[in-house]
Design an enzyme around this catalytic site. Structure first.
Site, PDB file in Angstrom:
ATOM      1  N   GLU A  33       0.675  -1.295   0.045  1.00 46.55           N
ATOM      2  CA  GLU A  33      -0.029   0.033   0.184  1.00 46.55           C
ATOM      3  C   GLU A  33       0.850   1.180   0.007  1.00 46.55           C
ATOM      4  O   GLU A  33       0.821   2.196   0.889  1.00 46.55           O
ATOM      5  CB  GLU A  33      -1.000   0.183   1.343  1.00 46.55           C
ATOM      6  CG  GLU A  33      -1.948  -1.167   1.359  1.00 46.55           C
ATOM      7  CD  GLU A  33      -2.766  -0.948   2.390  1.00 46.55           C
ATOM      8  OE1 GLU A  33      -2.638  -0.144   3.319  1.00 46.55           O
ATOM      9  OE2 GLU A  33      -3.817  -2.089   2.467  1.00 46.55           O
ATOM     10  N   GLU A  63      -5.090  -8.674   0.534  1.00 44.69           N
ATOM     11  CA  GLU A  63      -5.875  -8.413   1.882  1.00 44.69           C
ATOM     12  C   GLU A  63      -7.333  -8.164   1.435  1.00 44.69           C
ATOM     13  O   GLU A  63      -7.535  -7.256   0.474  1.00 44.69           O
ATOM     14  CB  GLU A  63      -5.329  -7.123   2.488  1.00 44.69           C
ATOM     15  CG  GLU A  63      -4.087  -7.014   3.240  1.00 44.69           C
ATOM     16  CD  GLU A  63      -3.322  -5.850   4.031  1.00 44.69           C
ATOM     17  OE1 GLU A  63      -4.236  -4.969   4.224  1.00 44.69           O
ATOM     18  OE2 GLU A  63      -2.308  -5.702   3.898  1.00 44.69           O
TER      19      GLU A  63
HETATM   20  O1  IFM Z   1      -3.930  -2.880   9.508  1.00 47.83           O
HETATM   21  C1  IFM Z   1      -3.798  -2.629   7.895  1.00 47.83           C
HETATM   22  C2  IFM Z   1      -2.639  -3.052   6.970  1.00 47.83           C
HETATM   23  O2  IFM Z   1      -1.509  -2.602   7.663  1.00 47.83           O
HETATM   24  C3  IFM Z   1      -2.794  -2.582   5.593  1.00 47.83           C
HETATM   25  N1  IFM Z   1      -4.083  -2.691   5.125  1.00 47.83           N
HETATM   26  C4  IFM Z   1      -5.239  -2.337   6.094  1.00 47.83           C
HETATM   27  C5  IFM Z   1      -5.211  -3.024   7.137  1.00 47.83           C
HETATM   28  C6  IFM Z   1      -6.368  -2.854   8.183  1.00 47.83           C
HETATM   29  O3  IFM Z   1      -6.716  -1.409   8.534  1.00 47.83           O
END
Ligand code: IFM
Length: 465
Positions: free
Chosen positions: A168, A369
């Protein structure tokens, strides 16, 4: 049991975490920007909980990875902390305990039949590099990151065959330079734009190093993990559509295009040039970005971005901001996760799948994710001490159904990772919202599989549901 949604062979069923969110600071010789932020402003973190202990993975990785195997997963992503592995950032001299730790983690993944996916940067810039050089604003830091990455490949590349350069990167731009939710909480649209470029350059330079070191010949692959928040306009009128396209180019394709195609979106370049805020880049750097695209893509999907034409007054006092061109749109009737404040829109999984199929050469990709953070899960504990998180199971099912539809129409998706295997520390939200298949009792560090952990085991075993 009949399986309605069957996934492709060798599909990755897994889950992701990161070093700074799971390990704890034990034995780390340097501080990241988050460690530092917590030290100077603990009250900025939910209930004053910082990264010092997190989920204790530094000490309990052996048991934790066994638990992750027990819930049936076949793959696992975490990240190597720059601040743990490296002793001297300029030379790349390593810290021996850091090397031991990551060797153990990787070996234990393999012993537990978990394919290790290793990420190199998850918001955890060494604070010294921010203080000395301005962090990602500096191209010297880009080169130091390449030194760190080379070390990782050299030490662990024999066993780790799937690497990602960043998690990200857009969040670094937004959190640190625009919207003040990550240290150093600056508001500076120009710097944000330079950081956006430098992060793309860093990713490409690391891919270049990986290629040069010959890992592809040994079956290695390298990608990037992007948080895609596809933009949907309020209406089909020209103004809303244009606002949505601009937002999409700033928040999504600014990383997606260079990562997959080696160039930047024209609409973004035009705006940055027209407004006189374009980044500094050399021909040589653009060439590196052009020639070093990813082998695969990780997509973190949580929420869409709803956009409308600019209606509110743009606050000029902050200088240039992308928000000059759009307003966020609160769509009536949208479904929300009230704890995180994010919209739940599972259909987007399908839209992402089709977009990658049609506009990004059907690149191999996976969901790196997806998840639902819920506060106060203790209220769902049953008489046997298990959290009955049916809401999470329903959330996953809905998202997987749409992903399945995209795959059945030809999108090249090879896996699904949730966030996260074991409840972990989530930056300034700390342990407010829990996401794991496995619960953590913060007082005792006792870890207990939730109902969703049993559910995913069946899904993984059946390769569908
Ligand atoms: O915890 C975060 C992660 O570090 C990156 N993606 C979103 C998750 C939840 O907020």
């Amino acid at each position: 049991m009949s399986i309605k949604y069957k996934f492709p062979e060798n599909f990755w069923w897994g889950s992701a975490t990161s070093g700074p969110q799971s390990e704890g600071r034990f034995n780390k010789k340097h501080d990241s920007v988050f460690d530092h932020w917590f030290d100077i402003e603990p009250e900025a973190f939910f209930n004053g909980v910082g990264p010092n202990v997190a989920s204790n993975f530094y000490n309990s990785h052996k048991e934790d990875l066994k638990l992750i195997k027990e819930i049936g997963l076949n793959s696992f992503r975490t990240s190597i902390q720059w601040t743990r592995l490296i002793k001297d950032f300029e030379t790349g001299e390593v810290d021996e305990d850091g090397v031991r730790f990551y060797n153990e983690v990787i070996d234990e993944c393999i012993e537990n039949d978990l394919l290790p996916v290793m990420n190199l940067h998850h918001f955890d810039l060494p604070v010294e590099l921010y203080d000395k050089y301005g962090g990602w604003e500096s191209k010297h830091v880009v080169d130091l990151f390449v030194i760190f990455a080379r070390k990782c490949f050299e030490l662990f590349g024999d066993r780790v065959k799937h690497w990602t350069t960043f998690n990200e990167p857009m969040v670094i731009v937004e959190g640190e330079y625009l919207y003040q939710f990550h240290y150093p909480k600056i508001v500076d649209g120009r710097k944000a734009v330079q950081v956006m470029f430098n992060l793309n350059l860093a990713s490409a330079k690391v891919i270049e190093a990986y290629k040069e070191m010959g890992f592809h010949k040994e079956g290695g692959q390298i990608g990037i993990v992007l948080n895609l928040t596809p933009a949907y306009p309020r209406s089909n009128n020209d103004e809303d559509t244009m606002a949505s396209n601009i937002a999409d180019s700033y928040f999504n394709t600014s990383f997606l295009e260079p990562a997959v195609k080696g160039n930047f979106p024209k609409i973004l370049l035009d705006i940055l040039e027209q407004d006189g805020v374009i980044w500094q880049a050399t021909e040589k750097e653009l060439e590196i970005i052009k020639n070093n695209t990813v082998d695969f893509l990780g997509v973190n999907y949580y929420q869409p971005r709803r956009v409308k034409a600019k209606e509110s007054e743009f606050d000029e006092s902050k200088g240039w901001m992308p928000d000059k061109y759009f307003d966020n749109y609160e769509m009536p009737g949208r479904r929300m996760n009230p704890y995180r404040g994010w919209e739940i829109y599972p259909q987007c999984m399908y839209d992402i799948a089709i977009n990658l199929r049609d506009n990004y050469d059907n690149i191999p990709w996976y969901i790196s994710e997806n998840g639902m953070g819920v506060e106060g899960e203790e209220k769902y504990i049953n008489e046997y001490g298990i959290i009955e998180d049916d809401y999470r199971i329903d959330f996953y099912k809905e998202h997987l159904e749409y992903l399945h539809k995209g795959i059945s129409e030809g999108s090249n998706c090879f896996g699904y990772h949730t966030w996260t295997p074991i409840d972990c520390w989530s930056w300034s939200n700390a342990y407010k919202n829990r996401y794991g298949f496995i619960a953590v009792d913060l007082a005792t560090q006792k870890k207990t599989i939730k109902k969703s952990g049993r559910w995913i085991k069946e899904v993984a075993q059946n390769n569908g549901f």
